[in-house]
Design a protein around this motif. Structure first.
Motif, PDB file in Angstrom:
ATOM      1  N   ALA A  54      68.683  23.649  35.574  1.00  0.00           N
ATOM      2  CA  ALA A  54      68.826  22.405  34.815  1.00  0.00           C
ATOM      3  C   ALA A  54      68.377  22.545  33.367  1.00  0.00           C
ATOM      4  CB  ALA A  54      68.017  21.310  35.494  1.00  0.00           C
ATOM      5  N   ALA A  55      68.465  23.728  32.787  1.00  0.00           N
ATOM      6  CA  ALA A  55      67.942  23.922  31.436  1.00  0.00           C
ATOM      7  C   ALA A  55      68.607  22.997  30.423  1.00  0.00           C
ATOM      8  CB  ALA A  55      68.109  25.368  31.010  1.00  0.00           C
ATOM      9  N   ALA A  56      69.912  22.810  30.529  1.00  0.00           N
ATOM     10  CA  ALA A  56      70.587  21.983  29.531  1.00  0.00           C
ATOM     11  C   ALA A  56      70.170  20.530  29.620  1.00  0.00           C
ATOM     12  CB  ALA A  56      72.088  22.091  29.697  1.00  0.00           C
ATOM     13  N   GLY A  57      69.979  20.039  30.826  1.00  0.00           N
ATOM     14  CA  GLY A  57      69.637  18.638  30.982  1.00  0.00           C
ATOM     15  C   GLY A  57      68.172  18.336  30.789  1.00  0.00           C
ATOM     16  N   ALA A  58      67.377  19.366  30.534  1.00  0.00           N
ATOM     17  CA  ALA A  58      65.949  19.143  30.413  1.00  0.00           C
ATOM     18  C   ALA A  58      65.503  18.866  28.990  1.00  0.00           C
ATOM     19  CB  ALA A  58      65.187  20.344  30.955  1.00  0.00           C
ATOM     20  N   LEU A  59      66.396  19.004  28.030  1.00  0.00           N
ATOM     21  CA  LEU A  59      66.023  18.757  26.639  1.00  0.00           C
ATOM     22  C   LEU A  59      65.931  17.267  26.357  1.00  0.00           C
ATOM     23  CD1 LEU A  59      68.207  21.232  24.553  1.00  0.00           C
ATOM     24  CD2 LEU A  59      65.757  21.307  24.911  1.00  0.00           C
ATOM     25  N   PRO A  60      64.932  16.863  25.602  1.00  0.00           N
ATOM     26  CA  PRO A  60      64.910  15.468  25.145  1.00  0.00           C
ATOM     27  C   PRO A  60      66.138  15.209  24.266  1.00  0.00           C
ATOM     28  CG  PRO A  60      62.806  16.535  24.715  1.00  0.00           C
ATOM     29  CD  PRO A  60      63.751  17.605  25.182  1.00  0.00           C
ATOM     30  N   PRO A  61      66.621  13.983  24.231  1.00  0.00           N
ATOM     31  CA  PRO A  61      67.853  13.682  23.485  1.00  0.00           C
ATOM     32  C   PRO A  61      67.831  14.143  22.025  1.00  0.00           C
ATOM     33  CG  PRO A  61      67.258  11.821  24.849  1.00  0.00           C
ATOM     34  CD  PRO A  61      66.133  12.819  24.969  1.00  0.00           C
ATOM     35  N   THR A  62      66.697  14.010  21.340  1.00  0.00           N
ATOM     36  CA  THR A  62      66.688  14.414  19.926  1.00  0.00           C
ATOM     37  C   THR A  62      66.815  15.927  19.787  1.00  0.00           C
ATOM     38  OG1 THR A  62      64.260  14.438  19.863  1.00  0.00           O
ATOM     39  CG2 THR A  62      65.366  12.410  19.150  1.00  0.00           C
ATOM     40  N   LEU A  63      66.219  16.698  20.718  1.00  0.00           N
ATOM     41  CA  LEU A  63      66.361  18.150  20.639  1.00  0.00           C
ATOM     42  C   LEU A  63      67.779  18.583  21.010  1.00  0.00           C
ATOM     43  CD1 LEU A  63      62.963  19.435  22.053  1.00  0.00           C
ATOM     44  CD2 LEU A  63      63.679  19.173  19.685  1.00  0.00           C
ATOM     45  N   ALA A  64      68.385  17.899  21.965  1.00  0.00           N
ATOM     46  CA  ALA A  64      69.774  18.189  22.302  1.00  0.00           C
ATOM     47  C   ALA A  64      70.678  17.888  21.106  1.00  0.00           C
ATOM     48  CB  ALA A  64      70.208  17.368  23.516  1.00  0.00           C
ATOM     49  N   LEU A  65      70.358  16.837  20.370  1.00  0.00           N
ATOM     50  CA  LEU A  65      71.120  16.481  19.179  1.00  0.00           C
ATOM     51  C   LEU A  65      70.971  17.551  18.103  1.00  0.00           C
ATOM     52  CD1 LEU A  65      72.903  14.330  17.887  1.00  0.00           C
ATOM     53  CD2 LEU A  65      70.827  13.150  17.162  1.00  0.00           C
ATOM     54  N   ARG A  66      69.754  18.061  17.925  1.00  0.00           N
ATOM     55  CA  ARG A  66      69.544  19.160  16.970  1.00  0.00           C
ATOM     56  C   ARG A  66      70.389  20.369  17.343  1.00  0.00           C
ATOM     57  NH1 ARG A  66      63.053  19.657  15.895  1.00  0.00           N
ATOM     58  NH2 ARG A  66      62.749  17.590  15.033  1.00  0.00           N
ATOM     59  N   ARG A  67      70.403  20.678  18.629  1.00  0.00           N
ATOM     60  CA  ARG A  67      71.202  21.824  19.085  1.00  0.00           C
ATOM     61  C   ARG A  67      72.684  21.575  18.839  1.00  0.00           C
ATOM     62  NH1 ARG A  67      69.779  24.372  24.586  1.00  0.00           N
ATOM     63  NH2 ARG A  67      68.255  25.359  23.258  1.00  0.00           N
ATOM     64  N   GLU A  68      73.129  20.357  19.091  1.00  0.00           N
ATOM     65  CA  GLU A  68      74.530  20.028  18.862  1.00  0.00           C
ATOM     66  C   GLU A  68      74.886  20.157  17.383  1.00  0.00           C
ATOM     67  OE1 GLU A  68      77.716  16.505  20.023  1.00  0.00           O
ATOM     68  OE2 GLU A  68      75.632  16.357  20.662  1.00  0.00           O
ATOM     69  N   ALA A  69      73.994  19.708  16.507  1.00  0.00           N
ATOM     70  CA  ALA A  69      74.231  19.832  15.067  1.00  0.00           C
ATOM     71  C   ALA A  69      74.219  21.300  14.651  1.00  0.00           C
ATOM     72  CB  ALA A  69      73.183  19.042  14.294  1.00  0.00           C
ATOM     73  N   GLY A 106      62.159  11.777  22.059  1.00  0.00           N
ATOM     74  CA  GLY A 106      61.930  13.149  21.637  1.00  0.00           C
ATOM     75  C   GLY A 106      61.325  13.208  20.250  1.00  0.00           C
ATOM     76  N   PRO A 107      61.117  14.439  19.769  1.00  0.00           N
ATOM     77  CA  PRO A 107      60.540  14.602  18.438  1.00  0.00           C
ATOM     78  C   PRO A 107      61.473  14.044  17.366  1.00  0.00           C
ATOM     79  CG  PRO A 107      60.819  16.723  19.552  1.00  0.00           C
ATOM     80  CD  PRO A 107      61.364  15.685  20.452  1.00  0.00           C
ATOM     81  N   PRO A 108      60.939  13.696  16.206  1.00  0.00           N
ATOM     82  CA  PRO A 108      61.774  13.113  15.151  1.00  0.00           C
ATOM     83  C   PRO A 108      62.869  14.062  14.678  1.00  0.00           C
ATOM     84  CG  PRO A 108      59.457  13.207  14.481  1.00  0.00           C
ATOM     85  CD  PRO A 108      59.553  13.814  15.822  1.00  0.00           C
ATOM     86  N   VAL A 109      63.975  13.485  14.296  1.00  0.00           N
ATOM     87  CA  VAL A 109      65.101  14.238  13.741  1.00  0.00           C
ATOM     88  C   VAL A 109      65.397  13.671  12.368  1.00  0.00           C
ATOM     89  CG1 VAL A 109      67.572  14.706  13.963  1.00  0.00           C
ATOM     90  CG2 VAL A 109      66.114  14.802  15.959  1.00  0.00           C
ATOM     91  N   LEU A 110      65.378  14.531  11.373  1.00  0.00           N
ATOM     92  CA  LEU A 110      65.635  14.081  10.005  1.00  0.00           C
ATOM     93  C   LEU A 110      66.871  14.751   9.435  1.00  0.00           C
ATOM     94  CD1 LEU A 110      61.929  14.202   8.781  1.00  0.00           C
ATOM     95  CD2 LEU A 110      63.210  12.229   9.584  1.00  0.00           C
ATOM     96  N   LEU A 111      67.834  15.055  10.287  1.00  0.00           N
ATOM     97  CA  LEU A 111      69.069  15.689   9.830  1.00  0.00           C
ATOM     98  C   LEU A 111      69.938  14.677   9.092  1.00  0.00           C
ATOM     99  CD1 LEU A 111      69.940  17.693  13.059  1.00  0.00           C
ATOM    100  CD2 LEU A 111      69.033  18.598  10.931  1.00  0.00           C
ATOM    101  N   PRO A 112      70.567  15.103   8.001  1.00  0.00           N
ATOM    102  CA  PRO A 112      71.449  14.190   7.269  1.00  0.00           C
ATOM    103  C   PRO A 112      72.757  13.983   8.031  1.00  0.00           C
ATOM    104  CG  PRO A 112      71.560  16.371   6.303  1.00  0.00           C
ATOM    105  CD  PRO A 112      70.505  16.423   7.381  1.00  0.00           C
ATOM    106  N   PRO A 113      73.488  12.922   7.695  1.00  0.00           N
ATOM    107  CA  PRO A 113      74.797  12.733   8.330  1.00  0.00           C
ATOM    108  C   PRO A 113      75.740  13.878   7.947  1.00  0.00           C
ATOM    109  CG  PRO A 113      74.174  10.823   6.992  1.00  0.00           C
ATOM    110  CD  PRO A 113      73.143  11.858   6.785  1.00  0.00           C
ATOM    111  N   ILE A 114      76.719  14.126   8.787  1.00  0.00           N
ATOM    112  CA  ILE A 114      77.702  15.178   8.541  1.00  0.00           C
ATOM    113  C   ILE A 114      78.847  14.573   7.738  1.00  0.00           C
ATOM    114  CG2 ILE A 114      79.344  16.738   9.642  1.00  0.00           C
ATOM    115  CD1 ILE A 114      76.268  16.698  11.296  1.00  0.00           C
ATOM    116  N   ASP A 115      79.276  15.264   6.705  1.00  0.00           N
ATOM    117  CA  ASP A 115      80.403  14.819   5.893  1.00  0.00           C
ATOM    118  C   ASP A 115      81.692  15.125   6.660  1.00  0.00           C
ATOM    119  OD1 ASP A 115      82.558  14.692   4.072  1.00  0.00           O
ATOM    120  OD2 ASP A 115      81.199  15.049   2.383  1.00  0.00           O
ATOM    121  N   ALA A 116      82.392  14.102   7.087  1.00  0.00           N
ATOM    122  CA  ALA A 116      83.597  14.280   7.905  1.00  0.00           C
ATOM    123  C   ALA A 116      84.682  15.026   7.139  1.00  0.00           C
ATOM    124  CB  ALA A 116      84.115  12.926   8.383  1.00  0.00           C
ATOM    125  N   ASP A 117      84.832  14.749   5.836  1.00  0.00           N
ATOM    126  CA  ASP A 117      85.864  15.437   5.049  1.00  0.00           C
ATOM    127  C   ASP A 117      85.581  16.938   4.974  1.00  0.00           C
ATOM    128  OD1 ASP A 117      87.277  13.084   4.574  1.00  0.00           O
ATOM    129  OD2 ASP A 117      86.105  12.625   2.774  1.00  0.00           O
TER     130      ASP A 117
END
Length: 132
Positions: A54-69, A106-117
């Motif tokens: 279950a490694a993938a499902g064990a990440l807190p949502p903010t860390l999973a988001l960091r990985r996705e980014a 999860g831990p704070p995430v301070l990633l900027p938005p992604i520029d869609a263009d």
């Protein structure tokens, strides 16, 4: 004169051993799997993840988001149309907004938005290189 006391649990264990209930158990005669290793406070979590896969499902949502980014390019390159890329980036940006606002666990995430263009331009360039 010494008195010997046997609790009900001790009695049950003794009787089970006498009946042979503990004979031929898996692992009998083998060393403990972590024998000789340094103590790890999170041993039970790591063991659970190893057993359950279950490694993938064990990440807190903010860390999973960091990985996705972090894996953004690969995720975008799997998309089949510009609209699909834009929809994916919009969904990711919404999750990033929620994380910055503290609405995800999860831990704070301070990633900027992604520029869609820029994401679409990169997707087109990589797609064109693969096609040639």
């Amino acid at each position: 004169m010494a008195h010997w006391y046997e609790s009900s649990i001790d009695r049950q264990l003794r009787e089970a051993q006498e009946r042979g209930d503990f004979d031929n158990l898996p692992g009998t005669g083998k060393p403990l799997p972590d024998a000789g290793r340094e103590y790890d406070e999170d041993w039970w979590v790591k063991d659970w993840l190893r057993r359950e896969g279950a490694a993938a499902g064990a990440l807190p949502p903010t860390l999973a988001l960091r990985r996705e980014a972090q894996d953004l390019r690969e995720s975008i390159d799997r998309r089949t149309s510009e609209d699909d890329v834009r929809a994916y980036v919009a969904g990711l940006n919404e999750q990033l907004r929620k994380a910055r606002a503290g609405l995800l666990d999860g831990p704070p995430v301070l990633l900027p938005p992604i520029d869609a263009d820029k994401a679409v331009d990169g997707w087109r360039e990589r797609r064109a290189r693969k096609a040639s």
